[in-house]
Structures are given as C-alpha cells and as structure tokens.
Design an enzyme around this catalytic site. Structure first.
Site, PDB file in Angstrom:
ATOM      1  N   ILE A 119      16.345  -8.470  -4.969  1.00 16.31           N
ATOM      2  CA  ILE A 119      16.671  -8.498  -3.544  1.00 16.31           C
ATOM      3  C   ILE A 119      15.745  -9.518  -2.875  1.00 16.31           C
ATOM      4  CG2 ILE A 119      15.252  -6.414  -3.118  1.00 16.31           C
ATOM      5  CD1 ILE A 119      17.440  -5.909  -0.797  1.00 16.31           C
ATOM      6  N   ALA A 120      16.343 -10.424  -2.109  1.00 17.91           N
ATOM      7  CA  ALA A 120      15.573 -11.533  -1.545  1.00 17.91           C
ATOM      8  C   ALA A 120      15.634 -11.516  -0.027  1.00 17.91           C
ATOM      9  CB  ALA A 120      16.110 -12.860  -2.086  1.00 17.91           C
ATOM     10  N   GLY A 163       7.331 -13.018   5.915  1.00 20.07           N
ATOM     11  CA  GLY A 163       7.986 -11.856   5.327  1.00 20.07           C
ATOM     12  C   GLY A 163       8.007 -10.663   6.262  1.00 20.07           C
ATOM     13  N   PRO A 203      13.008   2.747   3.629  1.00 21.23           N
ATOM     14  CA  PRO A 203      12.263   3.970   3.292  1.00 21.23           C
ATOM     15  C   PRO A 203      12.318   4.290   1.791  1.00 21.23           C
ATOM     16  CG  PRO A 203      13.431   4.291   5.342  1.00 21.23           C
ATOM     17  CD  PRO A 203      13.868   2.941   4.812  1.00 21.23           C
ATOM     18  N   GLU A 208      12.630   2.073  -0.619  1.00 21.49           N
ATOM     19  CA  GLU A 208      11.776   1.084  -1.280  1.00 21.49           C
ATOM     20  C   GLU A 208      10.312   1.508  -1.153  1.00 21.49           C
ATOM     21  OE1 GLU A 208      12.682  -2.964  -0.375  1.00 21.49           O
ATOM     22  OE2 GLU A 208      10.732  -3.711  -1.050  1.00 21.49           O
ATOM     23  N   GLN A 257     -15.479   1.207 -11.507  1.00 21.23           N
ATOM     24  CA  GLN A 257     -16.944   1.186 -11.430  1.00 21.23           C
ATOM     25  C   GLN A 257     -17.566   2.018 -12.557  1.00 21.23           C
ATOM     26  OE1 GLN A 257     -18.499  -0.739  -9.332  1.00 21.23           O
ATOM     27  NE2 GLN A 257     -20.614  -0.053  -9.562  1.00 21.23           N
TER      28      GLN A 257
HETATM   29  C1  LIG Z   1       4.248  -9.692  -6.227  1.00 20.42           C
HETATM   30  C2  LIG Z   1       5.142  -9.690  -5.011  1.00 20.42           C
HETATM   31  C3  LIG Z   1       6.452  -9.249  -5.135  1.00 20.42           C
HETATM   32  C4  LIG Z   1       7.315  -9.288  -4.022  1.00 20.42           C
HETATM   33  N1  LIG Z   1       8.627  -8.940  -4.176  1.00 20.42           N
HETATM   34  C5  LIG Z   1       9.498  -9.182  -3.162  1.00 20.42           C
HETATM   35  C6  LIG Z   1      10.911  -9.021  -3.359  1.00 20.42           C
HETATM   36  O1  LIG Z   1      11.375  -8.629  -4.429  1.00 20.42           O
HETATM   37  N2  LIG Z   1      11.740  -9.324  -2.326  1.00 20.42           N
HETATM   38  C7  LIG Z   1      11.274  -9.759  -1.116  1.00 20.42           C
HETATM   39  O2  LIG Z   1      12.075 -10.020  -0.236  1.00 20.42           O
HETATM   40  N3  LIG Z   1       9.933  -9.917  -0.902  1.00 20.42           N
HETATM   41  C8  LIG Z   1       9.049  -9.639  -1.893  1.00 20.42           C
HETATM   42  N4  LIG Z   1       7.699  -9.818  -1.700  1.00 20.42           N
HETATM   43  C9  LIG Z   1       7.230 -10.332  -0.406  1.00 20.42           C
HETATM   44  C10 LIG Z   1       6.494  -9.296   0.435  1.00 20.42           C
HETATM   45  O3  LIG Z   1       7.369  -8.302   0.862  1.00 20.42           O
HETATM   46  C11 LIG Z   1       5.828 -10.076   1.593  1.00 20.42           C
HETATM   47  O4  LIG Z   1       4.761 -10.821   1.009  1.00 20.42           O
HETATM   48  C12 LIG Z   1       5.321  -9.171   2.677  1.00 20.42           C
HETATM   49  O5  LIG Z   1       6.396  -8.580   3.364  1.00 20.42           O
HETATM   50  C13 LIG Z   1       4.443  -9.922   3.704  1.00 20.42           C
HETATM   51  O6  LIG Z   1       5.045 -11.095   4.113  1.00 20.42           O
HETATM   52  P1  LIG Z   1       4.180 -12.448   4.094  1.00 20.42           P
HETATM   53  O7  LIG Z   1       3.601 -12.598   2.747  1.00 20.42           O
HETATM   54  O8  LIG Z   1       5.046 -13.540   4.590  1.00 20.42           O
HETATM   55  O9  LIG Z   1       2.981 -12.205   5.114  1.00 20.42           O
HETATM   56  P2  LIG Z   1       3.018 -12.428   6.686  1.00 20.42           P
HETATM   57  O10 LIG Z   1       4.225 -11.784   7.256  1.00 20.42           O
HETATM   58  O11 LIG Z   1       2.778 -13.861   6.963  1.00 20.42           O
HETATM   59  O12 LIG Z   1       1.741 -11.589   7.118  1.00 20.42           O
HETATM   60  C14 LIG Z   1       0.412 -12.090   6.928  1.00 20.42           C
HETATM   61  C15 LIG Z   1      -0.584 -11.038   7.424  1.00 20.42           C
HETATM   62  O13 LIG Z   1      -0.370 -10.786   8.810  1.00 20.42           O
HETATM   63  C16 LIG Z   1      -0.179  -9.407   9.020  1.00 20.42           C
HETATM   64  N5  LIG Z   1       0.786  -9.197  10.094  1.00 20.42           N
HETATM   65  C17 LIG Z   1       2.005  -9.751  10.255  1.00 20.42           C
HETATM   66  N6  LIG Z   1       2.604  -9.275  11.344  1.00 20.42           N
HETATM   67  C18 LIG Z   1       1.745  -8.386  11.905  1.00 20.42           C
HETATM   68  C19 LIG Z   1       1.776  -7.555  13.068  1.00 20.42           C
HETATM   69  N7  LIG Z   1       2.862  -7.494  13.856  1.00 20.42           N
HETATM   70  N8  LIG Z   1       0.702  -6.794  13.326  1.00 20.42           N
HETATM   71  C20 LIG Z   1      -0.383  -6.814  12.529  1.00 20.42           C
HETATM   72  N9  LIG Z   1      -0.474  -7.579  11.427  1.00 20.42           N
HETATM   73  C21 LIG Z   1       0.579  -8.348  11.114  1.00 20.42           C
HETATM   74  C22 LIG Z   1       0.381  -8.875   7.700  1.00 20.42           C
HETATM   75  O14 LIG Z   1       0.165  -7.496   7.589  1.00 20.42           O
HETATM   76  C23 LIG Z   1      -0.429  -9.697   6.709  1.00 20.42           C
HETATM   77  O15 LIG Z   1      -1.678  -9.100   6.537  1.00 20.42           O
HETATM   78  C24 LIG Z   1       6.815  -9.722  -2.780  1.00 20.42           C
HETATM   79  C25 LIG Z   1       5.471 -10.133  -2.648  1.00 20.42           C
HETATM   80  C26 LIG Z   1       4.647 -10.125  -3.754  1.00 20.42           C
HETATM   81  C27 LIG Z   1       3.245 -10.620  -3.591  1.00 20.42           C
END
Ligand SMILES: Cc1cc2nc3c(=O)[nH]c(=O)nc-3n(C[C@H](O)[C@H](O)[C@H](O)COP(=O)(O)OP(=O)(O)OC[C@H]3O[C@@H](n4cnc5c(N)ncnc54)[C@H](O)[C@@H]3O)c2cc1C
Length: 387
Positions: free
Chosen positions: A131-132, A139, A250, A252, A346
């Site tokens: 799922i993308a 994200g 929920p 997920e 640890q």
């Molecule tokens: C190993 C792995 C597998 C994954 N698998 C999938 C998958 O199968 N499908 C998919 O679609 N995605 C997947 N993801 C993506 C994952 O869901 C996203 O990385 C995640 O939702 C965060 O998005 P971002 O990395 O763009 O961070 P950002 O959205 O850029 O956030 C960066 C930081 O800002 C904080 N932040 C953002 N908005 C707020 C707010 N309103 N208030 C406070 N803090 C905030 C976040 O908590 C984070 O700490 C995967 C990620 C990893 C690392």
C-alpha cells in the site's frame, strides 16, 4: 517457553484453533524461513518462494472469506500470524502489510469482480501486496499528496512518486493513494489498485532503501509517469480514498501494536535466559538486584501491554475500536517496545551491541515502529483531538 511474567496468560479471544494456527506459523517461520535469514538480509528482500509456501500452508489471507481463497477467519487470526512472525525473529516477509492490511482494503471496498480477481493470488502467495500512501514530500499530511490520476477514456493516467513502500521491491499489486481532483484536499483523494507485476511503460521501482534495521524486508521508492491504470481498478468511490484510509488505519495501527508486544515478549525471554547464564562478580547477572529490577519492570510493562492489546483486538473484532484507542495502542505499545528492548540490550553489555545477538537487531528494528503507520506525534494529535 512462556514469556516470564506471562505464564498462564491466555488472550480472552483465544480459541483452540488459534493455538493450532500459532503452532503452524511458528513451524513455518523457524524451520523454513529463519534458516535463510543471513542470506535474506544480504539480498535485502524476502524470497517469493516463501510467500508461496506461506500460501500453501494457508497462512495468507486468514481473515479473507473462503470464497476468495482465504481462511475465513477474522483479525484475531491475522494477529496470531503477526505475533508468531515477530516473536520468532523472522523479518523478511511483509505479511503485516500483505495480509494484515492490503487484503483488508480489498475485502472491505472491492467489488465482487475485483475481489475475485485479486484476492486468490494474494492468498496463495502468487502475488505480493503493498500500500503506497507516503510521498517524498511528506507522509504525515496525507491530504497533501501530489501523485495525480487524470481520467483518460477507460483509464487513469497516474504521475508521481511514492517512497518508503513496504514490499515495494516485490509487490505485484499496489493500493495507490492518488489525487483524482487536485483542487480539493481530502475529498480529492482516491485509491487505485496498480497491477505492476512487470515494470512497464510509465512504472519504475527505485532502489531498495538502505535502512538501519529490517534489512531483509524490501522498502522501496516507486515512480509513475503517465502510468495507465484501468478505471475499473478504482477501489470504492472516486474521492473516497482519504476516508477509506482513515477507516483502515486503526487496523494498521493494531497490526503494529501486535508486533510491538511480540517483540517485547521476545526481548524479555532472551534477556532472562542470558541473565541466568552470564556471570559478573562471581554470580549470574540475575543474582544482582539491579538486573532483577530491570527485568521485573520489563516483564510488567510487557504483561500490561499484552492485556491492553488483547482488549483492543477484541474491540476491533466487535467493530468497536475507535480512532483514539487505536492511536493509543500504537503509541503506547511501540514506545514500550523501544524502551523494553533498549533496557534488555543493556543487560547484554557489549554483546548487545553486536549483530550476532538478536537483541541488537531487535533494537534497530524497533525504532521504525514509532515512525510508520502514522508517527507517534500524529498519534498524540489524534488522541488529543478526542479529549
Ligand atoms: C521502514 C518503513 C516502512 C514504511 N512503509 C510504508 C508503507 O508501506 N506505505 C506507506 O505509505 N508509507 C510507509 N512508510 C512511511 C511512513 O508511514 C512515514 O515515514 C510516516 O508517516 C512519516 O512521514 P514522513 O517520513 O514523511 O515524515 P514527516 O511527515 O515529514 O514528519 C517529520 C516529523 O515531523 C513530525 N510531524 C509532522 N507533522 C506533525 C504535526 N502536525 N505535529 C507534530 N509533529 C509533526 C513527525 O511526527 C515527524 O517526527 C514507511 C516508513 C518506513 C521508514
């Protein structure tokens, strides 16, 4: 071996069939997949043959109705599978996404024709699901996705990119969140099922991402450039995608919680054994009061987490798990996983920092649990909104 502190505990939803399923799954992971763990880590993705073998053993699509090739069970069966996988230490197969999430969307939103076309292959392991949602630009803010799908006759032409996609290297079937109306936010998002078995015109997989953990699972970037998807592959209604994702997230988050508790249990087991075997200052580590106190804390946290998780699972099966409770589960259980695994590491001393010891891998694997499925900061937002 029962987890210390969980002896005699049985989830309230557990039936004899769940114990049989657990045994079958445990045998598959430990005897058929784990012997290949080092090779799978080096290659950076699971073996397709292992998906097919899981299908042969009826371990895929456990909650999919039997008419579509599934097991005819419910989320409790998916939870048993994910628990056994994590508890065994197997981390290559993306079953939590393939079986725990993707099939759920298809069962819930697919038309009869779509279900008959896609579910049997996912249940047999012939095809791998993903799922993308996430894009390079962000994200957390799902409404702001930029991948767009423009209607062209009987097709959509999809342009954009996705990143961090679990199973993205092998996936044949990808549920893709796209903007079908760029002038709107949430109401402009739709879900399309991309059949990408072969890379072809307009679709390309990027590199497998080099992660600090989960080395044997394929996490990839995906690129679409006027990629043609038949309009018949629209899942649910046009413009309904955001609400479908909000309804499915929920589950997920619960899937992530199941993995978190299984990892906590494993950490407590491995560390208790080690603390009994390793000596310092003339007695086993467990003979030192501090070690016992740490393990007592970890065992307590694990048991409380397990009971909370099982309550959430039971609510989810009854259709009563609300968004804030699912967010609490994801938040609390993954924070607990990271804390328990860190404290257990640890106790292993220097050995805990070497990848020869499973606790080191568990430490690296745990970290992402606070990030994907919605970050834990977003979980707090969801919880706070309901206060
Ligand atoms: C190993 C792995 C597998 C994954 N698998 C999938 C998958 O199968 N499908 C998919 O679609 N995605 C997947 N993801 C993506 C994952 O869901 C996203 O990385 C995640 O939702 C965060 O998005 P971002 O990395 O763009 O961070 P950002 O959205 O850029 O956030 C960066 C930081 O800002 C904080 N932040 C953002 N908005 C707020 C707010 N309103 N208030 C406070 N803090 C905030 C976040 O908590 C984070 O700490 C995967 C990620 C990893 C690392």
């Amino acid at each position: 071996m029962p987890t210390p502190g969980l002896d005699g505990y049985t989830p309230p939803w557990q039936l004899p069939e769940h114990a049989d399923l657990a045994e079958l799954a445990r045998g598959f992971f430990t005897k058929e997949v784990l012997p290949h763990a080092e090779r799978l880590e080096r290659q950076g993705h699971p073996d397709r043959a292992h998906y097919r073998r899981a299908g042969e053993l009826d371990l895929l699509g456990l909650s999919v109705p039997e008419t579509y090739g599934g097991g005819g069970g419910d989320f409790t069966h998916e939870a048993v599978l994910i628990h056994e996988q994590t508890h065994s230490g197997e981390g290559s197969l993306g079953l939590a996404v393939h079986s725990g999430i993707v099939t759920g969307y298809l069962v819930r939103y697919g038309t009869e024709e779509q279900k008959r076309r896609w579910l049997p292959g996912l249940c047999s392991g012939e095809s791998v699901g993903a799922i993308a949602m996430t894009e390079p630009g962000g994200g957390s803010d799902l409404q702001a996705i930029r991948t767009r799908a423009v209607r062209d006759g009987d097709d959509y032409l999809v342009t954009g990119s996705k990143t961090f996609i679990t199973n993205g290297g092998l996936a044949d079937l990808i549920i893709l969140a796209v903007k079908t109306d760029t002038s709107r936010g949430a109401a402009g998002i739709s879900l399309l099922v991309a059949e990408v078995g072969r890379e072809g015109t307009g679709f390309r997989r990027g590199r497998l991402l080099d992660k600090i953990g989960l080395h044997a699972n394929d996490t990839a970037e995906l690129f679409f450039d006027d990629f043609r998807i038949p309009a018949a592959n629209l899942l649910g209604d046009e413009g309904g995608g955001f609400f479908q994702m909000m309804a499915q997230l929920p589950q997920e988050r619960l899937v992530i919680g199941v993995g978190a508790v299984a990892a906590m249990q494993r950490a407590v087991e491995l560390t208790t054994t080690y603390a009994k075997e390793r000596s310092a200052f003339g007695k086993p580590l467990i003979g030192h009061q501090h070690t016992r106190m740490v393990l007592a804390d970890c065992a307590t946290r694990t048991r409380v987490s397990r009971v909370f998780l099982d309550d959430c699972i039971a609510r989810h099966v009854r259709g009563e798990l609300d968004v804030p409770a699912a967010a609490m589960a994801k938040l609390w259980l993954t924070e607990g996983q990271c804390e328990v695994v860190d404290r257990c590491l640890q106790i292993f001393g220097g050995y805990g920092y070497t990848t020869e010891y499973p606790i080191a891998r568990m430490y690296a694997d745990a970290r992402v649990q606070k990030i994907y499925g919605g970050t834990n900061e977003i979980m707090k937002e969801l919880i706070a909104r309901a206060l």
